[in-house]
Design a protein around this motif. Structure first.
Motif, mmCIF file in Angstrom:
data_model
loop_
_atom_site.group_PDB
_atom_site.id
_atom_site.type_symbol
_atom_site.label_atom_id
_atom_site.label_comp_id
_atom_site.label_asym_id
_atom_site.label_seq_id
_atom_site.Cartn_x
_atom_site.Cartn_y
_atom_site.Cartn_z
ATOM 1 N N LEU A 107 0.834 -1.206 0.000
ATOM 2 C CA LEU A 107 0.000 0.000 0.000
ATOM 3 C C LEU A 107 0.866 1.253 0.000
ATOM 4 C CD1 LEU A 107 -2.996 -0.739 2.363
ATOM 5 C CD2 LEU A 107 -3.092 -0.104 -0.040
ATOM 6 N N GLU A 108 1.914 1.237 0.798
ATOM 7 C CA GLU A 108 2.809 2.383 0.814
ATOM 8 C C GLU A 108 3.459 2.583 -0.548
ATOM 9 O OE1 GLU A 108 5.466 2.655 4.214
ATOM 10 O OE2 GLU A 108 4.005 1.521 5.383
ATOM 11 N N ALA A 109 3.821 1.481 -1.219
ATOM 12 C CA ALA A 109 4.452 1.579 -2.536
ATOM 13 C C ALA A 109 3.487 2.101 -3.596
ATOM 14 C CB ALA A 109 5.007 0.215 -2.967
ATOM 15 N N ILE A 110 2.202 1.704 -3.514
ATOM 16 C CA ILE A 110 1.259 2.111 -4.573
ATOM 17 C C ILE A 110 0.593 3.444 -4.301
ATOM 18 C CG2 ILE A 110 0.818 -0.228 -5.369
ATOM 19 C CD1 ILE A 110 -1.869 -0.123 -3.915
ATOM 20 N N THR A 111 0.404 3.769 -3.032
ATOM 21 C CA THR A 111 -0.326 5.005 -2.733
ATOM 22 C C THR A 111 0.478 5.982 -1.891
ATOM 23 O OG1 THR A 111 -1.319 4.131 -0.699
ATOM 24 C CG2 THR A 111 -2.540 3.784 -2.754
ATOM 25 N N GLY A 112 1.599 5.519 -1.370
ATOM 26 C CA GLY A 112 2.381 6.384 -0.490
ATOM 27 C C GLY A 112 1.719 6.574 0.857
ATOM 28 N N CYS A 113 0.832 5.649 1.215
ATOM 29 C CA CYS A 113 0.118 5.825 2.470
ATOM 30 C C CYS A 113 -0.109 4.486 3.165
ATOM 31 C CB CYS A 113 -1.217 6.523 2.239
ATOM 32 S SG CYS A 113 -2.325 5.647 1.132
ATOM 33 N N THR A 114 -0.537 4.551 4.385
ATOM 34 C CA THR A 114 -0.837 3.363 5.177
ATOM 35 C C THR A 114 -2.285 2.948 4.954
ATOM 36 O OG1 THR A 114 -1.590 4.669 7.056
ATOM 37 C CG2 THR A 114 0.775 4.144 6.963
ATOM 38 N N ASP A 115 -2.716 1.847 5.598
ATOM 39 C CA ASP A 115 -4.105 1.381 5.489
ATOM 40 C C ASP A 115 -5.092 2.495 5.837
ATOM 41 O OD1 ASP A 115 -2.830 -1.024 5.088
ATOM 42 O OD2 ASP A 115 -3.869 -2.074 6.693
ATOM 43 N N MET A 116 -4.851 3.195 6.936
ATOM 44 C CA MET A 116 -5.779 4.242 7.378
ATOM 45 C C MET A 116 -5.779 5.420 6.406
ATOM 46 S SD MET A 116 -7.449 3.056 9.818
ATOM 47 C CE MET A 116 -8.365 4.528 10.195
ATOM 48 N N ASP A 117 -4.619 5.797 5.886
ATOM 49 C CA ASP A 117 -4.568 6.891 4.914
ATOM 50 C C ASP A 117 -5.308 6.508 3.634
ATOM 51 O OD1 ASP A 117 -3.035 8.496 6.588
ATOM 52 O OD2 ASP A 117 -1.143 7.730 5.790
ATOM 53 N N ALA A 118 -5.159 5.250 3.217
ATOM 54 C CA ALA A 118 -5.860 4.779 2.016
ATOM 55 C C ALA A 118 -7.367 4.887 2.211
ATOM 56 C CB ALA A 118 -5.468 3.333 1.705
ATOM 57 N N LEU A 119 -7.838 4.513 3.387
ATOM 58 C CA LEU A 119 -9.266 4.596 3.687
ATOM 59 C C LEU A 119 -9.749 6.043 3.592
ATOM 60 C CD1 LEU A 119 -11.844 3.187 4.582
ATOM 61 C CD2 LEU A 119 -11.080 3.428 6.942
#
Length: 156
Positions: A90-102
């Protein structure tokens, strides 16, 4: 936060392994699961470009990650490893953690994957596929099994 029934995008499922990650996608109506591809896990951890492209191309708003639970339903070492690998992805694809992705609209769901590879292998054998035929495809089929189970729980 939107409930699963209120979401409009497709669902993408991952069967995360140390070497390969199987990928499956739902139909637009979120009723059917299809294997999509098998990606190199190390590549996903380093760059994640392929996965982020799939998320954009298929308008994914829910990411289901297969979690290898123990027979009693608890999380063991392998489940912790899967959580760690998927967080790094997730960090590699979005630059964020699970909570940031949400917060960005991508719901991340960890879902029981017990026996998904065995079920995918049985399905392949029932279609007349040999072990050799299934090589390289089994992870994608396992991701489709995980996704189908998830969709069944969401669609009642």
């Amino acid at each position: 936060m939107l409930s699963d029934r209120d979401r409009q995008g497709r669902v993408l499922a991952l069967d995360v392994g140390e070497t390969r990650t199987g990928v499956a996608v739902s139909s637009a109506d979120r009723r059917h699961a299809s294997p999509l591809s098998v990606l190199d896990t190390k590549g996903l951890l380093a760059i994640g470009k392929e996965l982020s492209g799939l998320i954009a191309d298929y308008e994914i708003d829910t990411l289901v990650i297969g979690l290898p639970l123990l027979a009693d339903g608890s999380e063991g070492q392998q489940a912790r490893r899967t959580r760690s690998l998927s967080s790094k992805m997730l960090e590699a694809i979005t630059g964020c953690t699970d909570m940031d992705a949400l917060r960005q609209g991508l719901e991340v769901v960890y879902f029981d994957e017990r026996q998904s590879s065995s079920e995918a292998k049985r399905a392949g054998h029932s279609m007349g596929m040999s072990e050799r035929d299934m090589r390289g495809k089994l992870d994608g089929q396992a991701a489709a099994v995980i996704l189908a189970r998830y969709l069944d729980t969401m669609n009642g």
